[in-house]
Design an enzyme around this catalytic site. Structure first.
Site, PDB file in Angstrom:
ATOM      1  N   GLU A   1     -10.207 -12.555   1.695  1.00  0.00           N
ATOM      2  CA  GLU A   1      -8.695 -11.913   1.979  1.00  0.00           C
ATOM      3  C   GLU A   1      -9.216 -10.803   2.973  1.00  0.00           C
ATOM      4  OE1 GLU A   1      -6.200 -12.245   0.465  1.00  0.00           O
ATOM      5  OE2 GLU A   1      -6.623 -13.228  -1.325  1.00  0.00           O
TER       6      GLU A   1
ATOM      7  N   CYS B   1      -3.943  -3.220   4.283  1.00  0.00           N
ATOM      8  CA  CYS B   1      -4.087  -4.453   4.954  1.00  0.00           C
ATOM      9  C   CYS B   1      -2.686  -4.756   5.042  1.00  0.00           C
ATOM     10  CB  CYS B   1      -5.089  -5.563   4.389  1.00  0.00           C
ATOM     11  SG  CYS B   1      -4.180  -5.815   2.523  1.00  0.00           S
TER      12      CYS B   1
ATOM     13  N   GLU C   1      -5.076 -15.056  -4.407  1.00  0.00           N
ATOM     14  CA  GLU C   1      -5.338 -14.413  -5.638  1.00  0.00           C
ATOM     15  C   GLU C   1      -3.949 -14.500  -6.383  1.00  0.00           C
ATOM     16  OE1 GLU C   1      -7.381 -10.942  -3.750  1.00  0.00           O
ATOM     17  OE2 GLU C   1      -9.308 -11.710  -4.574  1.00  0.00           O
TER      18      GLU C   1
ATOM     19  N   ASN D   1     -10.427   0.675   1.409  1.00  0.00           N
ATOM     20  CA  ASN D   1      -9.312   1.348   1.593  1.00  0.00           C
ATOM     21  C   ASN D   1      -8.504   1.606  -0.008  1.00  0.00           C
ATOM     22  OD1 ASN D   1      -8.945  -1.526   1.559  1.00  0.00           O
ATOM     23  ND2 ASN D   1      -6.933  -1.342   2.103  1.00  0.00           N
TER      24      ASN D   1
END
Ligand code: NAD
Length: 480
Positions: free
Chosen positions: A248, A282, A461, A150
């Site tokens: 993630e 996301c 992260e 994405n």
């Protein structure tokens, strides 16, 4: 002639015997052929990365930083080429890749290049034991980096940059749907003279190339960004090896709009948070809870704004939205809308695939879709759709909306809209998510941690989190 991509292993572009087709979402045509790599290709890439690690891990931070800056410079020079490739791979508007994705990829390299120049080790003297303790942070080895489609360059480089900065070498397995973008990046690595084996790129599908990487005994770290089901599968596959894992994963992000907000400010941002990148982020807001006292007005204005978003050829900068990534994904997204309609929900706008003329006639387009009168347990309200579909529903009280927002297994992000400072803290602190944006969305600083709670991920992260993930922290205790 359709371009045939090659893996990038040990500083060489190497052919693969099998290929898969990669489609341009805006035309529905095959635009590149992607290596369908497996165990053999992954073994070669890991071997090369392992050999390169010996020297790269001992290369002074100053030198590693220079390479990262050179990579950023080279991407900047080829910005337009990258933007067009991302659009051809994923369907996003070229203007969006040009203004957000590619600059962020450059920032990823520059940020970690400078970060590693400013690390100091502190020591502690233990007087009673007459000993000095200090910590030493050392690179670990070969990192396996698996990324989704994405935000192709943005997310892949958010893994490569900290890993190389920390002194690890990498084998990347980008999404099979966006390999052209990664292939251009491999070209950049080659052009800047990054030592062979430091960054390898192996293309292919998850169950072959991806899984070979996850289960490779010489890959002690796996950083994965993708769907929750895939993440859980990878977690199980990696468990017997006791690998270090960063996951993630997916989200089903809530927006909460209280009655005291300025809708002129709120609606444009919520439109962006719902439909930017065709809703394929996301962090997309996909269920909006609006206080009942302003609900009707909010829905009216939101639907009007959604109808005004232009959808079309991604190379036309007048279009706010491009194509969805694949035919299958378009069918999945529209399936949620059909199901909601059958359950009795109201589809205020959007709904069906959009037919466009000429070169786009076989593309995977869909208008922004807004659903109301929907029950909390409808799949459109509970499952990640990952497309331009948003549900809006009313709420009556603060406690009620917190409970409804927290009711799902996902916990990636949320948006809260209010002018009250007390409510800002109360609500934000009670939401079970990794990031809460108040009166904004997608404001990101790489210094701060990023990641998901619950089934949206494990680990964080960002500046310290990423550098800690890619290094081993040792405590060294010296008796005087
Ligand atoms: P996906 O899980 O299908 O694939 C992601 C990557 O994993 C791809 O490279 C794929 O080839 C690989 N893969 C698939 N099966 C594998 C296996 N068995 N072993 C090893 N690798 C495997 O996800 P996607 O459809 O590419 O991306 C969309 C998903 O990613 C959404 O759920 C979205 O929320 C999530 N995502 C999360 C974040 C985040 O930061 N939390 C960011 C972007 C996307």
């Amino acid at each position: 002639m359709i371009e045939v991509l090659q893996n990038y292993i040990d500083g060489q572009f190497v052919s693969c015997s099998n290929h898969i087709d990669s489609y341009n979402p805006a035309t529905g045509e095959v635009h590149v052929k992607v290596p369908d790599s497996g165990q053999d290709e992954v073994d070669k890439a890991v071997k090369s990365a392992k050999e390169a690690f010996v020297k790269w891990s001992r290369t002074p931070a100053k030198e590693r930083a220079k390479y990262l800056h050179k990579i950023a410079d080279a991407i900047e020079t080829r910005l337009e080429e990258f933007a067009v490739a991302e659009s051809r791979d994923q369907g996003k508007p070229v203007w969006l890749a040009r203004s957000v994705d590619i600059p962020r990829a450059c920032l990823n390299f520059r940020f970690f290049a400078t970060a590693i120049l400013h690390q100091i080790n502190m020591s502690t003297v233990l007087e009673e034991a007459a000993a000095t303790n200090y910590t030493h942070q050392a690179p670990i080895g070969v990192a396996g980096l698996i990324s989704p489609w994405n935000l192709p360059l943005y997310l892949l480089t958010f893994k490569i940059a900290p890993a190389l900065a920390a002194g690890d070498t990498v084998v990347c397995k980008p999404s099979e749907m966006t390999s052209l973008t990664a292939h251009l990046l491999a070209g950049v690595m080659n052009d800047v003279g990054l030592p062979k084996g430091v960054c390898n790129m192996v293309y292919g599908v998850g169950p072959h190339a991806g899984e070979a990487l996850v289960t490779h005994p010489d890959v002690p770290l796996i950083s994965f960004t993708g769907g929750t089901v895939t993440g859980a599968h990878i977690s199980a596959k990696a468990a017997p090896f006791c690998k270090r894992l960063s996951l993630e994963l997916g989200g089903k992000n809530a927006g909460i709009v209280f009655e005291d907000v300025d809708l002129d400010k709120c609606i444009p941002t919520m439109i962006r948070s719902s439909f930017a990148n065709q809703g394929e982020i996301c962090l997309t807001t996909s269920r909006i809870y609006v206080h009942r006292s302003i609900y009707d007005d909010y829905v009216k204005r939101f639907v009007e704004a959604a109808k005004n978003l232009t959808v079309g050829d991604p190379s036309d900068s007048n279009n706010k939205m491009g194509a969805l990534v694949s035919k299958e994904h378009l069918a999945k997204v529209t399936g949620y809308v059909e199901k909601a309609e059958k359950e009795g929900a109201t589809i205020c706008c959007g709904k069906e695939p959009l037919s466009l003329p000429d070169r786009n006639k076989n593309g995977y387009f869909m208008r922004p879709t807004v659903i109301t009168n929907i029950k909390d347990d409808s799949p459109a309200m509970t499952e990640e759709i990952f497309g331009p579909v948003v549900c809006i529903t009313p709420f009556d009280s603060e406690d009620e909306v917190i409970c409804r927002a927290n009711s799902l297994p996902y916990g990636l992000a949320a948006c809260v809209w209010t002018e009250s400072s007390g409510r800002t803290h109360r609500v934000s602190q009670q939401l079970d998510v990794g990031t809460v944006w108040v009166n904004c969305w997608m404001v990101r600083d790489l210094n701060v941690p990023f990641g998901g709670a619950k089934k949206s991920g494990i680990g964080r992260e960002g500046l310290h989190d990423s550098l800690n993930f890619y290094t081993e922290v040792k405590t060294i205790c010296i008796k005087h």
